[in-house]
Design an enzyme around this catalytic site. Sequence first.
Site, PDB file in Angstrom:
ATOM      1  N   THR A 215       0.854  -1.143   0.076  1.00  0.00           N
ATOM      2  CA  THR A 215      -0.154  -0.045   0.104  1.00  0.00           C
ATOM      3  C   THR A 215       0.822   1.363  -0.030  1.00  0.00           C
ATOM      4  OG1 THR A 215      -1.783  -0.943   1.107  1.00  0.00           O
ATOM      5  CG2 THR A 215      -1.584   1.210   1.525  1.00  0.00           C
ATOM      6  N   ARG A 243     -14.429  -7.286  -0.323  1.00  0.00           N
ATOM      7  CA  ARG A 243     -13.730  -7.259   0.915  1.00  0.00           C
ATOM      8  C   ARG A 243     -12.922  -5.590   1.090  1.00  0.00           C
ATOM      9  NH1 ARG A 243      -7.951  -5.589   2.104  1.00  0.00           N
ATOM     10  NH2 ARG A 243      -7.753  -6.332   4.232  1.00  0.00           N
ATOM     11  N   GLY A 245     -10.314  -3.223   3.200  1.00  0.00           N
ATOM     12  CA  GLY A 245      -9.514  -3.035   4.259  1.00  0.00           C
ATOM     13  C   GLY A 245      -9.497  -1.681   4.907  1.00  0.00           C
TER      14      GLY A 245
END
Length: 349
Positions: A215, A243, A245
């Site tokens: 990231t 999903r 995060g």
Amino acid sequence: MWLKTITKTAALAAFAITGSANMAFADEKPEYALVIHGGAGTITPDKLTPELDKEIRGTLLKALSTGQDILAAGGTSLDAITATIQVMENSPHFNAGKGAVFTAEGKNELDSSIMDGATLNAGAVSGVSNVKNPITLARAVMEKSVHVMLQGNGAEQFADEQGIERAEDAYFYTEYRWGQLQDAKAKQQGPLLDHDGKEHSSVQDKTGGDYKFGTVGAVALDKHGNLAAGTSTGGMTNKSHGRVGDSPIIGAGTYANNKSCAVSATGHGEFFIRATVAHSICALMEYGGLSLEEASNRIVMEQLVEMGGDGGIIAVDKDGNMVMPFNTAGMFRGKVSSNIEADVSIYKD
Ligand code: ASP
């Protein structure tokens, strides 16, 4: 006061000897400051070829100089972090934008967020596909919509309405990321954090920390005293469709408040959401009176370690102090300010 004068005199003497202007004022509040990360994890010298190591350092330096140019010219922290993150999103080496990992369905679903410490305005997008620079879209959500977060199709439609650049699937394809997905599927693994090759549960990290996260994020203090933070990611390899995060969650992956600090996180998102990492650090400063270093160590080196959540953060406070703690073996990171030259690091030392 006299102590400060002596310190400054000593620093100026050092300047006379070394010729380094940076050294002279390194102990004073900088006019501007910028810190970046490109992911954390088990990044040891044996994991990167010398060429890759050099290329990644080069991209980190380019990202820093892009933001520094804006800050030095009196630009805003928001403009600086947006441009800085775009550089990393455009690189195939990080798990964001072009280099994003693949979901279990073989798609790229990108998450990003941005926050303005002066106004507490924030913008975020999650699960977006075919958007070249998700940080640009997150910023548009903050500035041009009445919402804080848009997701999936709605966010993509908003991107088109705002004239934000889209990119074909092929743009996001990298052999390396595709290989990671095939590998995960062949081993019948669950969601994997970037480069780790190991399965993750949301409540217990079974990896022994043997992975890294790609990231990207940036935090900045500008000459006007305003803080900003931003984060962008492709999430986890082989993640379930839908999903989300911590990266697009304001308070978890990103937070900025002129009263305390600006934070961007990288790590095992499920843990970072449950620990509300970014906001907790700012709150420990604002309400608890902790220094930036104390607050970030409390969360990254104590709370997350106790929970079993691997990763790190970057942060800058209202006085220009900069920290980059991580509880993994390494973290792609760098910092620069009006007082210090650009400096990038990968490994623990
Ligand atoms: N925090 C990101 C996520 O869980 C992953 C990372 O930092 O690389 O989606």
